[in-house]
Scaffold this active site. Structure first.
Site, PDB file in Angstrom:
ATOM      1  N   THR A 193       3.542 -12.643   3.856  1.00 32.44           N
ATOM      2  CA  THR A 193       2.735 -13.391   2.770  1.00 32.44           C
ATOM      3  C   THR A 193       3.417 -14.754   2.356  1.00 32.44           C
ATOM      4  OG1 THR A 193       1.959 -12.852   0.575  1.00 32.44           O
ATOM      5  CG2 THR A 193       4.096 -12.156   0.867  1.00 32.44           C
ATOM      6  N   HIS A 248      -3.532  -2.819  -6.490  1.00 30.16           N
ATOM      7  CA  HIS A 248      -3.109  -1.816  -6.744  1.00 30.16           C
ATOM      8  C   HIS A 248      -4.015  -0.938  -7.194  1.00 30.16           C
ATOM      9  CE1 HIS A 248       1.163  -3.920  -7.979  1.00 30.16           C
ATOM     10  NE2 HIS A 248       0.848  -3.634  -6.378  1.00 30.16           N
ATOM     11  N   VAL A 275      -7.399  -2.330  -0.715  1.00 30.95           N
ATOM     12  CA  VAL A 275      -8.236  -2.571  -1.774  1.00 30.95           C
ATOM     13  C   VAL A 275      -8.808  -3.967  -2.034  1.00 30.95           C
ATOM     14  CG1 VAL A 275      -7.793  -2.734  -4.424  1.00 30.95           C
ATOM     15  CG2 VAL A 275      -6.800  -1.055  -3.204  1.00 30.95           C
ATOM     16  N   ASN A 277      -3.535 -11.301  -4.164  1.00 30.87           N
ATOM     17  CA  ASN A 277      -3.945 -11.088  -2.751  1.00 30.87           C
ATOM     18  C   ASN A 277      -3.973  -9.676  -2.451  1.00 30.87           C
ATOM     19  OD1 ASN A 277      -1.272 -11.492  -3.430  1.00 30.87           O
ATOM     20  ND2 ASN A 277      -0.811 -12.270  -1.215  1.00 30.87           N
ATOM     21  N   ASP A 288       0.918  -1.152   0.011  1.00 28.23           N
ATOM     22  CA  ASP A 288      -0.048   0.188   0.016  1.00 28.23           C
ATOM     23  C   ASP A 288       0.967   1.221  -0.135  1.00 28.23           C
ATOM     24  OD1 ASP A 288      -2.317  -1.713   0.168  1.00 28.23           O
ATOM     25  OD2 ASP A 288      -1.671  -1.786   2.426  1.00 28.23           O
TER      26      ASP A 288
END
Length: 340
Positions: free
Chosen positions: A194, A43, A252, A40, A13
């Protein structure tokens, strides 16, 4: 020829979407290749008064002469891909997007396992997109590849071969990473990370470009730091303090409110070192220094803002070449000619 990689400097982000859109619109690369984990992460792109939230298609899609590639290291959810084809129809994205046949495919089972996992969904804060289980199956060599999916047949191309051919023939390639350095499976705040590495070297490998062909690594930082989900956050401030600074953001993909913190210089130095950064792009400067909103010249920045920029350059040893002072593409200070 030039090959540039754009990476997130922190927990994602950072404003990569705007930076990619600006750089690709100005530099006009022949290929824009998506690297990273998969769908995952989102943008955000604002262009010609419209907003887009992208999860697979490269954010540089606004440069309509470029081929859009998804590298072999990226997980693909065909439903997400086809939805973005439709959402970006007026940019002819469907006709110029190519998926490497070696991409692993996210299935409904992967998404369900992700959402049902107490560990992933609640402790780690997974987005529920299925990426973790899909990467797990890839390690076990049981996952399906894009080559196994009939619906993707018309979009398959050897991304490594095409990108290297362009570079070998004097063309330009822009590699778009996702998420951020501090979410790396190896270098991030484990276990709150992640499902793979998120550094520049891995992004190059995702697309099949060797390290000797990479010219620029652009590390993106916000003027403050945000994080979605659980995990350590040394410079975090309260929601009340964030609101007093007029900072309130939501993810997002998940819609979850982002945690907010002050700029972390130690994280920035480590991120630049491990990514091998050659440039820094600094975004959301206008949020931290409202008097600089929409400024398009470095000379017009306040003394306080310049001091902040100079401190980042001094501490990291990396030039700040791009400064974003607002959401529009024109709200950008580009210092590459002066500093490189």
């Amino acid at each position: 020829m030039t090959c540039s990689i754009l990476v997130g400097g922190a927990w994602g982000d950072e404003g990569k979407g705007k930076c990619i859109t600006y750089l690709c619109g100005n530099d006009k690369p022949d290929i824009i290749a998506r690297a990273g984990v998969g769908p995952n992460a989102g943008h955000s792109v604002e262009f010609n008064g419209e907003k887009y939230g992208l999860r697979l298609i490269p954010s540089g899609f606004v440069h309509t002469d470029a081929k859009l590639m998804i590298g072999a290291g990226v997980l693909v959810d065909k439903d997400v891909l086809f939805k973005e084809f439709e959402d970006l129809k007026k940019y002819n994205v469907k006709e110029r997007t190519f998926v490497d046949p070696r991409c692993a495919i996210i299935t409904k089972d992967h998404r369900e396992r992700d959402k049902k996992s107490e560990h992933l969904a609640k402790k780690i804060g997974s987005t529920g997109s299925g990426c973790g289980p899909a990467n797990s199956d890839r390690v076990l060599r049981t996952v399906k590849l894009a080559n196994d999916v009939p619906e993707l047949e018309d979009y398959l191309a050897d991304v490594s071969l095409e990108t290297n051919d362009v570079l070998d023939n004097g063309g330009d390639v822009f590699i778009e990473g996702s998420q951020g350095f501090a979410l790396s499976l190896y270098y991030g705040t484990y276990p709150f990370v992640t499902s793979k590495d998120t550094t520049a070297s891995t992004f190059a490998a995702d697309v099949g470009v060797g390290p000797t062909k990479v010219d620029e690594v652009i590390n993106v930082f916000k003027a403050y730091i945000t994080r979605v989900g659980e995990g350590p956050f040394p410079t975090e401030i309260s929601q009340e303090e964030a609101e007093s600074k007029n900072i309130e953001e939501y993810g997002v993909v998940t819609g979850r409110r982002r945690r907010v913190g002050l700029f972390d210089m130690e994280l920035a130095k480590e991120s630049c070192r491990i990514n091998g950064a050659t440039q820094i792009a600094l975004t959301c400067v206008d949020r931290l220094y409202p008097d600089c909103a929409r400024t398009q010249s470095y000379d017009d920045l306040s003394a306080e803002t310049k001091k902040f920029v100079e401190e980042i350059q001094s501490e990291t040893g990396v030039p700040v070449t791009i400064i974003s002072t607002g959401p529009d593409l024109k709200d950008t200070i580009d210092l590459r000619k002066e500093l490189l």
